[in-house]
Design an enzyme around this catalytic site. Sequence first.
Site, PDB file in Angstrom:
ATOM      1  N   GLU A 258       5.163 -18.362  11.378  1.00  0.00           N
ATOM      2  CA  GLU A 258       5.871 -17.412  10.458  1.00  0.00           C
ATOM      3  C   GLU A 258       6.735 -17.910   9.456  1.00  0.00           C
ATOM      4  O   GLU A 258       6.985 -17.812   8.335  1.00  0.00           O
ATOM      5  CB  GLU A 258       6.556 -16.288  11.505  1.00  0.00           C
ATOM      6  CG  GLU A 258       6.244 -15.724  12.318  1.00  0.00           C
ATOM      7  CD  GLU A 258       5.268 -14.846  11.821  1.00  0.00           C
ATOM      8  OE1 GLU A 258       4.981 -14.677  10.713  1.00  0.00           O
ATOM      9  OE2 GLU A 258       4.413 -14.033  12.655  1.00  0.00           O
ATOM     10  N   TRP A 261       4.494 -19.100   6.609  1.00  0.00           N
ATOM     11  CA  TRP A 261       4.270 -17.873   5.870  1.00  0.00           C
ATOM     12  C   TRP A 261       5.476 -17.986   4.751  1.00  0.00           C
ATOM     13  O   TRP A 261       5.361 -17.841   3.689  1.00  0.00           O
ATOM     14  CB  TRP A 261       4.295 -16.587   6.659  1.00  0.00           C
ATOM     15  CG  TRP A 261       3.095 -16.163   7.015  1.00  0.00           C
ATOM     16  CD1 TRP A 261       2.395 -15.990   8.579  1.00  0.00           C
ATOM     17  CD2 TRP A 261       1.575 -15.628   6.351  1.00  0.00           C
ATOM     18  NE1 TRP A 261       1.453 -15.525   8.452  1.00  0.00           N
ATOM     19  CE2 TRP A 261       0.755 -15.346   7.183  1.00  0.00           C
ATOM     20  CE3 TRP A 261       1.895 -15.483   4.771  1.00  0.00           C
ATOM     21  CZ2 TRP A 261      -0.400 -14.551   6.593  1.00  0.00           C
ATOM     22  CZ3 TRP A 261       0.845 -14.959   4.396  1.00  0.00           C
ATOM     23  CH2 TRP A 261      -0.579 -14.753   5.234  1.00  0.00           C
ATOM     24  N   TRP A 289      -1.189   3.422 -10.761  1.00  0.00           N
ATOM     25  CA  TRP A 289      -0.580   3.922  -9.633  1.00  0.00           C
ATOM     26  C   TRP A 289       0.074   5.413  -9.993  1.00  0.00           C
ATOM     27  O   TRP A 289       0.461   5.628 -11.129  1.00  0.00           O
ATOM     28  CB  TRP A 289       0.531   2.913  -9.563  1.00  0.00           C
ATOM     29  CG  TRP A 289       0.130   1.364  -9.206  1.00  0.00           C
ATOM     30  CD1 TRP A 289       0.151   0.502  -9.840  1.00  0.00           C
ATOM     31  CD2 TRP A 289      -0.338   1.106  -7.735  1.00  0.00           C
ATOM     32  NE1 TRP A 289      -0.280  -0.704  -9.090  1.00  0.00           N
ATOM     33  CE2 TRP A 289      -0.644  -0.256  -7.880  1.00  0.00           C
ATOM     34  CE3 TRP A 289      -0.431   1.867  -6.482  1.00  0.00           C
ATOM     35  CZ2 TRP A 289      -1.083  -0.902  -6.832  1.00  0.00           C
ATOM     36  CZ3 TRP A 289      -0.937   0.889  -5.402  1.00  0.00           C
ATOM     37  CH2 TRP A 289      -1.305  -0.387  -5.566  1.00  0.00           C
ATOM     38  N   ASN A 324       9.068  -5.931  11.439  1.00  0.00           N
ATOM     39  CA  ASN A 324       8.074  -6.641  10.636  1.00  0.00           C
ATOM     40  C   ASN A 324       6.512  -5.646  10.597  1.00  0.00           C
ATOM     41  O   ASN A 324       5.960  -5.342   9.567  1.00  0.00           O
ATOM     42  CB  ASN A 324       7.432  -7.985  10.861  1.00  0.00           C
ATOM     43  CG  ASN A 324       6.318  -8.359  10.138  1.00  0.00           C
ATOM     44  OD1 ASN A 324       6.411  -8.606   8.783  1.00  0.00           O
ATOM     45  ND2 ASN A 324       5.209  -8.831  10.584  1.00  0.00           N
ATOM     46  N   TRP A 342       3.523  -0.823  -5.776  1.00  0.00           N
ATOM     47  CA  TRP A 342       4.039  -1.587  -4.833  1.00  0.00           C
ATOM     48  C   TRP A 342       5.348  -2.210  -5.330  1.00  0.00           C
ATOM     49  O   TRP A 342       6.480  -2.488  -4.703  1.00  0.00           O
ATOM     50  CB  TRP A 342       3.132  -3.001  -4.394  1.00  0.00           C
ATOM     51  CG  TRP A 342       2.848  -3.542  -5.570  1.00  0.00           C
ATOM     52  CD1 TRP A 342       1.429  -3.601  -6.312  1.00  0.00           C
ATOM     53  CD2 TRP A 342       3.297  -4.958  -6.145  1.00  0.00           C
ATOM     54  NE1 TRP A 342       1.451  -4.370  -7.102  1.00  0.00           N
ATOM     55  CE2 TRP A 342       2.492  -5.467  -7.254  1.00  0.00           C
ATOM     56  CE3 TRP A 342       4.693  -5.453  -6.020  1.00  0.00           C
ATOM     57  CZ2 TRP A 342       2.912  -6.417  -8.203  1.00  0.00           C
ATOM     58  CZ3 TRP A 342       4.925  -6.723  -6.821  1.00  0.00           C
ATOM     59  CH2 TRP A 342       3.890  -6.899  -7.991  1.00  0.00           C
ATOM     60  N   TRP A 365       4.793  -7.591  -0.008  1.00  0.00           N
ATOM     61  CA  TRP A 365       4.249  -6.114  -0.881  1.00  0.00           C
ATOM     62  C   TRP A 365       2.874  -6.289  -1.355  1.00  0.00           C
ATOM     63  O   TRP A 365       2.072  -5.488  -1.321  1.00  0.00           O
ATOM     64  CB  TRP A 365       5.430  -5.881  -1.962  1.00  0.00           C
ATOM     65  CG  TRP A 365       6.429  -5.116  -0.988  1.00  0.00           C
ATOM     66  CD1 TRP A 365       7.610  -5.397  -0.576  1.00  0.00           C
ATOM     67  CD2 TRP A 365       6.157  -3.736  -0.741  1.00  0.00           C
ATOM     68  NE1 TRP A 365       8.375  -4.365  -0.066  1.00  0.00           N
ATOM     69  CE2 TRP A 365       7.307  -3.135   0.079  1.00  0.00           C
ATOM     70  CE3 TRP A 365       5.379  -2.526  -0.866  1.00  0.00           C
ATOM     71  CZ2 TRP A 365       7.594  -1.795   0.149  1.00  0.00           C
ATOM     72  CZ3 TRP A 365       5.538  -1.621  -0.387  1.00  0.00           C
ATOM     73  CH2 TRP A 365       6.941  -0.882   0.044  1.00  0.00           C
TER      74      TRP A 365
END
Length: 433
Positions: A258, A261, A289, A324, A342, A365
């Site tokens: 993590e 990330w 969108w 999360n 987004w 996102w």
Amino acid sequence: MNEIAVFWFRRDLRLTDNTGLYHALKNELRVLPIFIFDTDILEKLESKIDARVEFIHATVDSIKKTLQALGSDLHVYHNTPLDAFKQILKQYDIKAVYTNTDYEPAAIKRDAAIESFLAEHGITFKTFKDQVIFEKDEILNETGKPYRVYTPYKNKWLSKLASAPILPFPSETLQSNFIRTAPTAMPALSTLGFQKTNISIPPLQVIRKTITEYDKTRDFPYLENGTSLLGIHFRFGTISVREKVVKALPLNAVWLSELVWREFFMQILYHFPSVLTESFQSKFNVLQWRTSEDDFQKWCDGQTGYPLVDAGMRELNQTGHMHNRVRMVVASFLTKHLFIDWRWGEAYFAQKLLDYDASANNGNWQWAAGTGADAQPYFRIFNPTAQQQKFDPEFIYIKKWVPEFGTSSYIQPIIEHKAAVERAKKMFLVLKN
Ligand SMILES: Cc1cc2nc3c(=O)[nH]c(=O)nc-3n(C[C@H](O)[C@H](O)[C@H](O)COP(=O)(O)OP(=O)(O)OC[C@H]3O[C@@H](n4cnc5c(N)ncnc54)[C@H](O)[C@@H]3O)c2cc1C
């Protein structure tokens, strides 16, 4: 006036194991520590009741008190950085300014302006790597380019870590090198234009157990300590990432991943700053969108009729945190079920999340929307009901945040799952033409 050095605290609000502070205190000059409540940033915050500002204020106050007990002081300014430095230059003869590198586009621009201002006055601006293990160009692929996909990035990151042991920067051992000054006042939160919130910040807890069992607990939002809740501490540097990586190494590879990330998305933003406004994969820029303010508001308020989505949004609204797993579900719901941009969701999270970080928020996102690095393929759409059955089967998390769930007052779904999935797939079809 005697020459001195300045140490400028930013996203590194701690006195221990702080790289830039360590180097400042090791130089031959006395060090004036400063913090600037940056009006350029504070004025842009929509709400003046903001738990992050309150957290920074309390942390700065605590550092100030510690330094005062040592006969020194943290000098606190409420200004633009440029005007704060103009003020400091009138009072002190400064030879160098030390600080830790910030990799966000706005921060890079700010630092470039400060560096050139200081250079005009013959002052050096020295920056250090502190908030990450590997920065900038330290992890590149075989052709010398930044990685665009997580797994090979992670593999390179881990192999580099194995070949270069992490050394601490024990700034706490050099505290006698701070300049001695009379105590100065700490500006009140209200002077900064902010009010107290009723949000409590997760403490810097002992998390050995959480880390050790992380791979088994991390996906279940109803568990109390299933994840570390250290996000805000990583964000503002109240902990050292080096210390946490050293701790995680023997304990849990998943938790360590993590943190990788975190650095992956930081380097994505650093190398590809356009992600802040555009799709990381530019072919997705053509997506049309929906712009339904009404649906968006229902999502924000946790009033979609999908209990896991509603629980997550209400947790976020009330605490500044969201688990999360649930972040992934609500992000997928907004971008796939409601087919809303987004960027709308990203902006809402940016206002609310205690651990808000431009790179992690944007990266995640775009991942959820299917437009980003390592994108979740657009045809893979989270089913919020299946997610609930898997990760909150007893409805414990849901009942905590949606007390009316299961009663006649709970609203009906604002959109039918199957129809929503079909629409999303259709909208993505433009990419095939
Ligand atoms: C739509 C969406 C938006 C997000 N926005 C943010 C954000 O603004 N800031 C943020 O720090 N994280 C963000 N995340 C990632 C993740 O949800 C949080 O880092 C995590 O929930 C924080 O809880 P924790 O501190 O208990 O983390 P843990 O699970 O204990 O993980 C430890 C630390 O690793 C880092 N981390 C964990 N997961 C990720 C990830 N997927 N991406 C990047 N870093 C990660 C964080 O620094 C975190 O504190 C987002 C995820 C999604 C799906």
